[in-house]
Design a protein around this motif. Structure first.
Motif, PDB file in Angstrom:
ATOM      1  N   THR A 134      -2.689   4.327  -3.142  1.00 43.05           N
ATOM      2  CA  THR A 134      -3.077   2.942  -3.611  1.00 43.05           C
ATOM      3  C   THR A 134      -4.479   3.351  -3.542  1.00 43.05           C
ATOM      4  O   THR A 134      -5.060   3.928  -2.666  1.00 43.05           O
ATOM      5  CB  THR A 134      -2.718   1.992  -2.642  1.00 43.05           C
ATOM      6  N   GLU A 135      -5.442   2.732  -4.643  1.00 39.03           N
ATOM      7  CA  GLU A 135      -6.659   2.959  -4.933  1.00 39.03           C
ATOM      8  C   GLU A 135      -7.264   1.373  -4.723  1.00 39.03           C
ATOM      9  O   GLU A 135      -6.730   0.581  -5.663  1.00 39.03           O
ATOM     10  CB  GLU A 135      -7.293   3.585  -5.667  1.00 39.03           C
ATOM     11  N   PHE A 136      -8.426   0.989  -4.404  1.00 40.65           N
ATOM     12  CA  PHE A 136      -8.865  -0.068  -4.382  1.00 40.65           C
ATOM     13  C   PHE A 136     -10.260   0.312  -4.912  1.00 40.65           C
ATOM     14  O   PHE A 136     -10.970   0.961  -4.387  1.00 40.65           O
ATOM     15  CB  PHE A 136      -9.226  -0.987  -3.036  1.00 40.65           C
ATOM     16  N   LEU A 137     -10.902  -0.647  -5.940  1.00 38.83           N
ATOM     17  CA  LEU A 137     -12.269  -0.678  -6.074  1.00 38.83           C
ATOM     18  C   LEU A 137     -13.019  -2.029  -5.842  1.00 38.83           C
ATOM     19  O   LEU A 137     -12.385  -3.075  -6.387  1.00 38.83           O
ATOM     20  CB  LEU A 137     -12.367  -0.290  -7.793  1.00 38.83           C
ATOM     21  N   LEU A 138     -13.665  -1.930  -4.983  1.00 38.18           N
ATOM     22  CA  LEU A 138     -14.591  -3.164  -4.551  1.00 38.18           C
ATOM     23  C   LEU A 138     -15.987  -3.152  -5.046  1.00 38.18           C
ATOM     24  O   LEU A 138     -16.605  -2.152  -4.932  1.00 38.18           O
ATOM     25  CB  LEU A 138     -14.701  -3.096  -2.902  1.00 38.18           C
ATOM     26  N   LEU A 139     -16.308  -4.280  -5.725  1.00 41.41           N
ATOM     27  CA  LEU A 139     -17.357  -4.383  -6.260  1.00 41.41           C
ATOM     28  C   LEU A 139     -18.264  -5.615  -5.823  1.00 41.41           C
ATOM     29  O   LEU A 139     -17.525  -6.728  -5.658  1.00 41.41           O
ATOM     30  CB  LEU A 139     -17.175  -4.688  -8.081  1.00 41.41           C
ATOM     31  N   ASN A 140     -19.526  -5.595  -5.797  1.00 35.15           N
ATOM     32  CA  ASN A 140     -20.073  -6.577  -5.577  1.00 35.15           C
ATOM     33  C   ASN A 140     -21.497  -6.901  -6.120  1.00 35.15           C
ATOM     34  O   ASN A 140     -22.295  -5.852  -5.867  1.00 35.15           O
ATOM     35  CB  ASN A 140     -20.333  -6.654  -3.824  1.00 35.15           C
ATOM     36  N   GLY A 141     -21.937  -7.750  -6.852  1.00 34.45           N
ATOM     37  CA  GLY A 141     -23.351  -7.858  -7.359  1.00 34.45           C
ATOM     38  C   GLY A 141     -24.288  -8.316  -6.561  1.00 34.45           C
ATOM     39  O   GLY A 141     -25.338  -8.340  -7.070  1.00 34.45           O
ATOM     40  N   SER A 142     -24.029  -8.635  -5.379  1.00 35.35           N
ATOM     41  CA  SER A 142     -25.150  -9.206  -4.422  1.00 35.35           C
ATOM     42  C   SER A 142     -24.852  -8.664  -3.028  1.00 35.35           C
ATOM     43  O   SER A 142     -23.843  -8.396  -2.608  1.00 35.35           O
ATOM     44  CB  SER A 142     -25.324 -10.696  -4.571  1.00 35.35           C
ATOM     45  N   ALA A 143     -25.930  -9.020  -2.135  1.00 34.89           N
ATOM     46  CA  ALA A 143     -25.640  -8.681  -0.784  1.00 34.89           C
ATOM     47  C   ALA A 143     -24.616  -9.727  -0.381  1.00 34.89           C
ATOM     48  O   ALA A 143     -24.695 -10.807  -0.258  1.00 34.89           O
ATOM     49  CB  ALA A 143     -26.881  -8.955  -0.048  1.00 34.89           C
ATOM     50  N   ALA A 144     -23.646  -9.163   0.087  1.00 35.61           N
ATOM     51  CA  ALA A 144     -22.569  -9.970   1.069  1.00 35.61           C
ATOM     52  C   ALA A 144     -21.749  -8.965   2.127  1.00 35.61           C
ATOM     53  O   ALA A 144     -22.065  -7.807   1.908  1.00 35.61           O
ATOM     54  CB  ALA A 144     -21.473 -10.690   0.047  1.00 35.61           C
ATOM     55  N   THR A 145     -20.976  -9.691   2.844  1.00 33.56           N
ATOM     56  CA  THR A 145     -20.264  -8.997   3.870  1.00 33.56           C
ATOM     57  C   THR A 145     -18.680  -9.128   3.234  1.00 33.56           C
ATOM     58  O   THR A 145     -18.415  -9.967   2.850  1.00 33.56           O
ATOM     59  CB  THR A 145     -20.224  -9.383   5.134  1.00 33.56           C
ATOM     60  N   ALA A 146     -17.758  -8.310   3.560  1.00 33.69           N
ATOM     61  CA  ALA A 146     -16.522  -8.208   3.401  1.00 33.69           C
ATOM     62  C   ALA A 146     -15.752  -7.613   4.278  1.00 33.69           C
ATOM     63  O   ALA A 146     -16.239  -6.959   5.245  1.00 33.69           O
ATOM     64  CB  ALA A 146     -16.187  -7.490   2.012  1.00 33.69           C
ATOM     65  N   ARG A 147     -14.486  -7.820   4.710  1.00 27.08           N
ATOM     66  CA  ARG A 147     -13.588  -7.380   5.897  1.00 27.08           C
ATOM     67  C   ARG A 147     -12.410  -7.172   5.344  1.00 27.08           C
ATOM     68  O   ARG A 147     -11.523  -7.881   4.553  1.00 27.08           O
ATOM     69  CB  ARG A 147     -13.531  -8.422   7.032  1.00 27.08           C
ATOM     70  N   LEU A 148     -11.762  -5.681   5.435  1.00 22.07           N
ATOM     71  CA  LEU A 148     -10.647  -5.222   5.194  1.00 22.07           C
ATOM     72  C   LEU A 148      -9.759  -5.350   6.187  1.00 22.07           C
ATOM     73  O   LEU A 148     -10.117  -4.474   7.334  1.00 22.07           O
ATOM     74  CB  LEU A 148     -10.675  -4.028   4.271  1.00 22.07           C
ATOM     75  N   GLN A 149      -8.498  -5.619   6.246  1.00 22.90           N
ATOM     76  CA  GLN A 149      -7.564  -5.623   7.344  1.00 22.90           C
ATOM     77  C   GLN A 149      -6.341  -5.197   6.777  1.00 22.90           C
ATOM     78  O   GLN A 149      -5.786  -5.646   5.550  1.00 22.90           O
ATOM     79  CB  GLN A 149      -7.418  -6.823   7.884  1.00 22.90           C
ATOM     80  N   PHE A 150      -5.814  -4.218   7.628  1.00 24.44           N
ATOM     81  CA  PHE A 150      -4.354  -3.686   7.158  1.00 24.44           C
ATOM     82  C   PHE A 150      -3.346  -3.960   8.198  1.00 24.44           C
ATOM     83  O   PHE A 150      -3.563  -3.843   9.398  1.00 24.44           O
ATOM     84  CB  PHE A 150      -4.637  -2.112   6.819  1.00 24.44           C
ATOM     85  N   PHE A 151      -2.147  -4.157   7.842  1.00 22.44           N
ATOM     86  CA  PHE A 151      -1.090  -4.721   8.623  1.00 22.44           C
ATOM     87  C   PHE A 151       0.087  -3.795   8.324  1.00 22.44           C
ATOM     88  O   PHE A 151       0.540  -3.593   7.104  1.00 22.44           O
ATOM     89  CB  PHE A 151      -0.764  -5.955   8.584  1.00 22.44           C
ATOM     90  N   LEU A 157       0.783  -1.277   0.010  1.00 23.24           N
ATOM     91  CA  LEU A 157      -0.045   0.089   0.050  1.00 23.24           C
ATOM     92  C   LEU A 157       0.768   1.254   0.008  1.00 23.24           C
ATOM     93  O   LEU A 157       1.978   1.278   0.768  1.00 23.24           O
ATOM     94  CB  LEU A 157      -0.709   0.009   1.279  1.00 23.24           C
ATOM     95  N   VAL A 158       0.559   2.280  -0.664  1.00 27.24           N
ATOM     96  CA  VAL A 158       1.497   3.508  -0.797  1.00 27.24           C
ATOM     97  C   VAL A 158       0.502   4.643  -0.574  1.00 27.24           C
ATOM     98  O   VAL A 158      -0.777   4.656  -1.294  1.00 27.24           O
ATOM     99  CB  VAL A 158       2.092   3.433  -2.033  1.00 27.24           C
ATOM    100  N   ASP A 159       0.931   5.641   0.287  1.00 31.60           N
ATOM    101  CA  ASP A 159       0.090   6.970   0.167  1.00 31.60           C
ATOM    102  C   ASP A 159       1.030   7.926   0.733  1.00 31.60           C
ATOM    103  O   ASP A 159       1.462   7.926   1.796  1.00 31.60           O
ATOM    104  CB  ASP A 159      -0.999   6.709   1.193  1.00 31.60           C
ATOM    105  N   GLY A 160       1.869   8.673  -0.204  1.00 32.51           N
ATOM    106  CA  GLY A 160       2.735   9.465   0.084  1.00 32.51           C
ATOM    107  C   GLY A 160       3.791   9.705  -1.061  1.00 32.51           C
ATOM    108  O   GLY A 160       3.845   8.808  -1.746  1.00 32.51           O
ATOM    109  N   GLY A 161       4.424  10.590  -1.149  1.00 30.54           N
ATOM    110  CA  GLY A 161       5.595  10.781  -2.202  1.00 30.54           C
ATOM    111  C   GLY A 161       5.203  10.855  -3.680  1.00 30.54           C
ATOM    112  O   GLY A 161       5.586  10.195  -4.355  1.00 30.54           O
ATOM    113  N   ASN A 162       3.752  11.358  -3.720  1.00 29.58           N
ATOM    114  CA  ASN A 162       3.135  11.384  -5.246  1.00 29.58           C
ATOM    115  C   ASN A 162       2.529  10.077  -5.516  1.00 29.58           C
ATOM    116  O   ASN A 162       2.037   9.765  -6.512  1.00 29.58           O
ATOM    117  CB  ASN A 162       4.125  11.819  -6.227  1.00 29.58           C
TER     118      ASN A 162
END
Length: 100
Positions: A71-88, A63-68
């Motif tokens: 990082t971008e994520f596009l999360l798509l879901n065509g139905s009802a669901a759950t998701a979990r994002l974890q960052f370390f 993941l990058v955020d800085g120095g020009n």
């Protein structure tokens, strides 16, 4: 996209859907000229929204955020669901991330 659609605003950010009745080979490239004038290019993955999504865990090693860079994520879901994002962080400890 600006070569295909010249009237597209220069600051366009969005999603483009491509439909075809025959096979199409596509690649996405993201380019940037950074503050020091260096030309940077990276590929971005394509997805097929007609294919079933994987329920497996996905790992993004950087993941990058800085120095020009960002990082971008596009999360798509065509139905009802759950998701979990974890960052370390690099030590494997939970990392607080602010979403924009």
């Amino acid at each position: 996209m600006d070569e295909l659609i010249p009237e597209l605003p220069p600051d366009f950010e969005g999603t483009v859907m491509l439909d075809s009745t025959s096979p199409v080979y596509a690649i996405t490239l993201r380019t940037l000229v950074n503050a020091s004038g260096a030309f940077l290019m990276t590929t971005m993955p394509l997805i097929d929204p007609s294919q079933p999504a994987s329920s497996q865990t996905s790992y993004f090693p950087q993941l990058v955020d800085g120095g020009n860079y960002t990082t971008e994520f596009l999360l798509l879901n065509g139905s009802a669901a759950t998701a979990r994002l974890q960052f370390f962080n690099t030590e494997g400890e939970p990392l607080a991330v602010t979403f924009r």
